[in-house]
Write an enzyme that holds these catalytic residues in place. Structure first.
Site: not given
Length: 407
Positions: A298, A372
């Protein structure tokens, strides 16, 4: 940028929740209560206050009505006006909080109004608040629901995570007292109080976990908190470690954990674990205690808030604590896959293929889609409980704002 702290250790036991204000319900006439801050309310469009607000207005010789006529008090949701009775009634201050439009009243608007008035009272130096139940009179809420919402908003407005701060000099809200003049409604008010205490405690627990820095609130710490909650609430708790994940063939979750020194933890909390006669609801909470993005790193600014990527697990643990306190008539199962997503020589990579516990193969396109993978394993594990419903709570992707038309 480095933020300096004044203390090297937290000022509370990290396994104990941040204390919330005390709460109680008392039977009294609102205009006769001696207190530092008395909270009444007003709907938008009302020109002559009624109920408890009207009683206080009459005791103050129409001071609230005068403010309404001048436009200084409108009843807009969350707006707070302050009056000083100067001995006309025993309360030192009177706070009139807006409830918004009567037809739009809801438990959430009551919580917001109560929180606004509690924060304003604290700003004025009051460490205790006496309040009426918002929406229980001319509003559409029943007494129990109005009491619950009023106290939830007030108690949670008094939450303050201190962490490592020392000597900040800030006062804390210590007491919230709900006043009810009708003795026949005290039982309903007490019922609302019980629920409000449980809900506020669960929310406070979740806030504590999210607020803790990631070098402390790692998967092991979250598991220790879950064990403490179970021990004090009568829940059952099991925590799977890396070896357990390997036995369960949870390749997706293990892939996320491959690049960190902080071991993963798969938390299973149960309420009414042996009650097979009850409907089973499974709560799944994402527990990524820090998300760097892995090898799909990130940005600096995107990484800063990522200690909160375990908010789903925090919320689920808080829900279980509240459900146990209220002895909810369900079999509840909480599944929290807790893991840290870090870049390392052993980290999983884009283009890797991993195999989840249900045998499904997953191609990795971005290691920043770790949530996920963790949730997939928990959802697959949930099937063994044959649930009537599964509720999945997670911080997922910022792209959701685009998908929902908000970006």
């Amino acid at each position: 940028m480095v933020v300096m702290a004044a203390a090297a250790t937290p000022n509370t036991d990290p396994l104990e929740p941040t204390p919330l204000p005390r709460a109680e319900v008392v039977h009294a006439n609102v205009e006769s209560v001696e207190c530092s801050a008395l909270v009444v309310n007003l709907f938008e469009g009302v020109t002559t206050p009624g109920g408890a607000t009207g009683a206080v207005d009459r005791a103050l010789d129409g001071a609230i009505s005068e403010l309404i006529a001048s436009g200084d008090v409108t009843g807009k949701l969350g707006k707070v006006a302050v009056l000083y009775p100067r001995g006309a009634i025993p309360a030192r201050r009177v706070l009139v909080v807006g409830l918004g439009a009567r037809e739009k009243l809801s438990a959430e608007s009551v919580r917001r109004a109560a929180a606004s008035s509690a924060r304003r009272a604290l700003e004025l130096g009051a460490t205790s608040v006496h309040t009426i139940a918002h929406g229980a009179g001319s509003g559409s809420l029943g007494m129990a629901a109005a009491t619950q919402a009023t106290l939830e908003g007030s108690l949670l407005a008094g939450y303050a995570f201190r962490g490592w701060k020392v000597g900040d000099g800030n006062k804390r809200l210590e007491q919230v007292t709900l006043i009810e003049g009708d003795e026949s409604r005290l039982g309903q008010a007490q019922a609302g109080l019980v629920v409000a205490r449980a809900v506020a405690a669960g929310v406070g627990r979740a806030r504590d976990l999210v607020n803790r820095p990631p070098n402390h609130a790692n998967p092991r710490h979250v598991a220790e908190v879950a064990r403490r909650v179970a021990a004090t609430s009568g829940l059952t708790c099991e925590v799977g470690d890396r070896e357990w994940l390997e036995r369960e063939h949870m390749g997706a979750l293990l892939a996320v954990a491959s690049g960190t020194r902080n071991e993963p933890a798969f938390i299973v909390l149960q309420h009414n674990a042996e009650r097979n006669d009850l409907p089973t609801v499974v709560l799944v909470g994402k527990g990524v205690t820090f998300d760097s993005g892995g090898l799909s790193l990130k940005s600096r600014d995107g990484m800063i808030p990522m200690k909160g990527d375990m908010a789903g697990a925090a919320a689920v643990i808080g829900v279980m604590e509240a459900a146990a306190a209220l002895n909810v008539d369900l079999r509840l199962v909480a599944l929290c896959p807790c893991v840290e997503n870090m870049p390392d020589g052993a980290s999983y990579r884009p283009s890797d293929v991993v195999i989840a516990s249900n045998g499904v193969s997953i191609e990795i396109l971005s290691t920043d889609a770790e949530g996920r993978l963790a949730l997939a394993e928990a959802l697959a594990y949930a099937r063994r409980f044959d649930p009537a419903a599964v509720i999945d709570i997670a911080t997922l992707t910022g792209s959701s704002t685009v998908a929902l038309g908000a970006g």
